[in-house]
Design an enzyme around this catalytic site. Structure first.
Site, mmCIF file in Angstrom:
data_model
loop_
_atom_site.group_PDB
_atom_site.id
_atom_site.type_symbol
_atom_site.label_atom_id
_atom_site.label_comp_id
_atom_site.label_asym_id
_atom_site.label_seq_id
_atom_site.Cartn_x
_atom_site.Cartn_y
_atom_site.Cartn_z
ATOM 1 N N SER A 146 0.858 -1.184 0.000
ATOM 2 C CA SER A 146 0.000 0.000 0.000
ATOM 3 C C SER A 146 0.895 1.235 0.000
ATOM 4 C CB SER A 146 -0.893 -0.033 1.246
ATOM 5 O OG SER A 146 -1.628 1.154 1.359
ATOM 6 N N LYS A 172 -1.301 -0.883 -4.230
ATOM 7 C CA LYS A 172 -2.502 -0.117 -3.894
ATOM 8 C C LYS A 172 -2.046 1.317 -3.665
ATOM 9 C CE LYS A 172 -4.865 0.193 0.581
ATOM 10 N NZ LYS A 172 -5.577 -0.568 1.624
ATOM 11 N N LYS A 174 -3.087 5.162 -2.405
ATOM 12 C CA LYS A 174 -4.038 5.985 -1.659
ATOM 13 C C LYS A 174 -4.467 7.158 -2.543
ATOM 14 C CE LYS A 174 -3.974 3.920 2.415
ATOM 15 N NZ LYS A 174 -5.190 3.376 3.046
ATOM 16 N N ASP A 200 -7.343 3.273 -2.785
ATOM 17 C CA ASP A 200 -8.040 3.333 -1.489
ATOM 18 C C ASP A 200 -8.274 4.798 -1.132
ATOM 19 O OD1 ASP A 200 -9.057 3.032 1.040
ATOM 20 O OD2 ASP A 200 -7.291 2.022 1.884
ATOM 21 N N GLU A 225 -11.359 1.065 -3.010
ATOM 22 C CA GLU A 225 -11.634 0.754 -1.607
ATOM 23 C C GLU A 225 -12.208 1.976 -0.893
ATOM 24 O OE1 GLU A 225 -8.075 -0.794 0.127
ATOM 25 O OE2 GLU A 225 -8.834 -0.748 2.181
ATOM 26 N N ASP A 250 -13.995 -1.243 3.368
ATOM 27 C CA ASP A 250 -13.048 -1.470 4.462
ATOM 28 C C ASP A 250 -13.678 -0.911 5.741
ATOM 29 O OD1 ASP A 250 -10.968 -1.230 6.334
ATOM 30 O OD2 ASP A 250 -9.573 -0.205 5.024
ATOM 31 N N LYS A 274 -10.201 -6.948 8.033
ATOM 32 C CA LYS A 274 -9.151 -6.632 9.015
ATOM 33 C C LYS A 274 -9.658 -7.150 10.353
ATOM 34 C CE LYS A 274 -7.553 -2.333 6.862
ATOM 35 N NZ LYS A 274 -7.653 -0.853 6.908
ATOM 36 N N GLY A 302 -4.468 -4.351 6.083
ATOM 37 C CA GLY A 302 -3.337 -4.174 6.995
ATOM 38 C C GLY A 302 -3.476 -2.881 7.762
HETATM 39 O O1 SMG Z 1 -0.449 -2.516 6.741
HETATM 40 O O2 SMG Z 1 0.389 -2.273 4.757
HETATM 41 C C1 SMG Z 1 -0.340 -1.908 5.667
HETATM 42 C C2 SMG Z 1 -1.149 -0.656 5.473
HETATM 43 C C3 SMG Z 1 -2.301 -0.883 4.562
HETATM 44 O O3 SMG Z 1 -3.252 1.036 3.552
HETATM 45 C C4 SMG Z 1 -3.250 0.302 4.504
HETATM 46 N N1 SMG Z 1 -4.081 0.449 5.554
HETATM 47 O O4 SMG Z 1 -7.254 1.922 4.938
HETATM 48 O O5 SMG Z 1 -6.464 0.069 4.325
HETATM 49 C C5 SMG Z 1 -6.335 1.129 4.912
HETATM 50 C C6 SMG Z 1 -5.065 1.510 5.626
HETATM 51 C C7 SMG Z 1 -5.324 1.808 7.070
HETATM 52 C C8 SMG Z 1 -4.158 2.342 7.802
HETATM 53 S S1 SMG Z 1 -3.747 3.915 7.256
HETATM 54 C C9 SMG Z 1 -2.566 4.530 8.290
HETATM 55 MG MG MG Z 2 -8.437 0.835 3.489
#
Ligand code: SMG
Ligand code: MG
Length: 382
Positions: A146, A172, A174, A200, A225, A250, A274, A302
């Site tokens: 991510s 992925k 953001k 996401d 997402e 999510d 999660k 994650g």
């Molecule tokens: O654990 O690799 C990881 C992070 C994956 O993008 C990730 N998590 O919304 O899915 C999500 C985010 C939540 C944490 S953002 C700080």
């Molecule tokens: Mg997410």
């Protein structure tokens, strides 16, 4: 899930806060994380063959930005409301944790960490791996990485290229309003049409943004997402019908009941699981089973976990419904050093091996942990 396990007698629960710097800042639509401030739960217990311990990691962030939960609140509710109920119920099995804590509303991330620690201890006592216990069907799981919002699109393209070269099964990205269509266009233009790409939004859009979200269809994304805020379920039904890109939820999926509503309404084409967000790995497994029954693919999310939380996640992600690569990257993607367990490493084929030892199958390095610990308290039954 069977309860053929003989159980444990919990003798004490340690709550430990640790602070770990991330290898690089991680920016999302809701803010930037430069370090993790994590609550760990360590269960001390007596098993049939002597003393055992188990570890659980709470995924809450320092501030209530991803969800309403945050680390200090998780610690407070655990001390004041959850551990007293766990002790009063005399819980001996991980299967009984959820019921013992049920009258406390919400606080699923805190509850999940307790359940994870009890489950780890109970399985270590039984000499059984979490993967086997949950119903894993594979020994390695495909994983992605991510990538946060970066200062420039050039930075994004080179970072994504680097992770694909390392062998990750997909990236992925953001997104947020103003950082969505152009970053995807450049990634496809410069890195090709064939690599796995998903985005996401962390709830940064609303129904008024539907044209922007439809514009993402041209990039052949694996999924988008959490485009809308957590509570906007019906808007997602309309979005899923209006765009070609599969819609994944999510933050919305806080428990089995909401997931059931989402499946019945057709509000998501894909579900992100999660364990922390849904109250535990056992609830995560039940949501997996419900999605499989509904024919909806799932993948494992994650929360920038240490090796403790990630090992438990790998066990769950090895179930057969997890057909898309997870946000379960190698330790080196998160931490410059630490590393509180043996590091998870990426295999050349874009997978990470699922630990197969008792419990989560990883050992906690207490020397490393002590060096990053900011507080530690021990709690006893009665
Ligand atoms: O654990 O690799 C990881 C992070 C994956 O993008 C990730 N998590 O919304 O899915 C999500 C985010 C939540 C944490 S953002 C700080
Ligand atoms: Mg997410």
């Amino acid at each position: 899930m069977t309860t053929e396990l003989s159980g444990i007698d919990i003798t004490a629960v340690e709550l430990r806060r640790i602070e770990l710097p991330l290898v690089a800042p991680f920016q999302t639509s809701f803010g930037t994380w430069t370090f993790r401030d994590i609550l760990l739960v360590r269960v001390h217990a007596d098993g049939p063959n002597g003393p055992v311990e188990g570890w659980g990691e709470c995924v809450a962030g320092t501030q209530p930005l991803y969800s309403s939960e945050y680390t200090s609140a998780a610690e407070d509710v655990t001390v004041e409301h959850l551990l007293p109920r766990l002790f009063a119920a005399g819980v001996r099995h991980a299967d009984d944790v959820e019921a013992a804590l049920a009258e406390v509303r919400g606080h699923r991330m805190a509850k999940a960490a307790i359940e994870a620690a009890v489950l780890d201890a109970e399985l270590r006592a039984a000499g059984r791996s979490m993967a086997e216990h949950l119903g894993a069907t594979v020994e390695r799981v495909p994983v992605g990485v991510s990538i946060g919002i970066l200062p420039t699109i050039e930075d994004l393209v080179s970072t994504a290229a680097g992770h694909l070269d390392e062998g990750y099964a997909r990236v992925k990205v953001k997104i947020k309003p103003g950082w969505d269509v152009e970053p995807c266009r450049r990634l496809r233009a410069e890195l090709g049409a064939d690599f796995g790409l998903q985005v996401d939004a962390n709830a940064a859009y609303g129904p008024g943004d539907i044209e922007t979200l439809r514009a993402l269809d041209q990039f052949d994304l694996l999924l988008i997402e959490q485009p809308y805020p957590e509570e906007r379920i019906v808007d997602n039904v309309e979005l899923a019908q209006a765009i070609r890109t599969p819609v994944c939820l999510d933050e919305t999926i806080v428990d089995e009941a909401v997931c059931d509503d989402v499946l019945r309404l057709g509000a998501a084409d894909v579900i992100n699981i999660k364990p922390g967000r849904v109250g535990g790995h056992l609830a995560g497994k039940r949501i997996h089973d419900a999605c499989v029954a509904a024919g909806v693919p799932v993948w494992h999310g994650g929360m920038l976990e240490t090796g403790i939380g990630r090992a438990a996640n790998l066990a769950l992600a090895a179930l057969p419904g997890f057909t898309l690569p997870g946000d379960i990257s190698a330790a080196a993607r998160y931490w410059a050093r630490d590393i509180v367990t043996e590091p998870a490493v990426l295999e050349p084929d874009g997978t990470i091996r699922v630990p197969d030892g008792p419990g989560t199958g990883v050992e906690v390095d207490l020397d490393v942990l002590d060096a990053v610990t900011t507080s530690v308290h021990l709690h006893h039954p009665s």
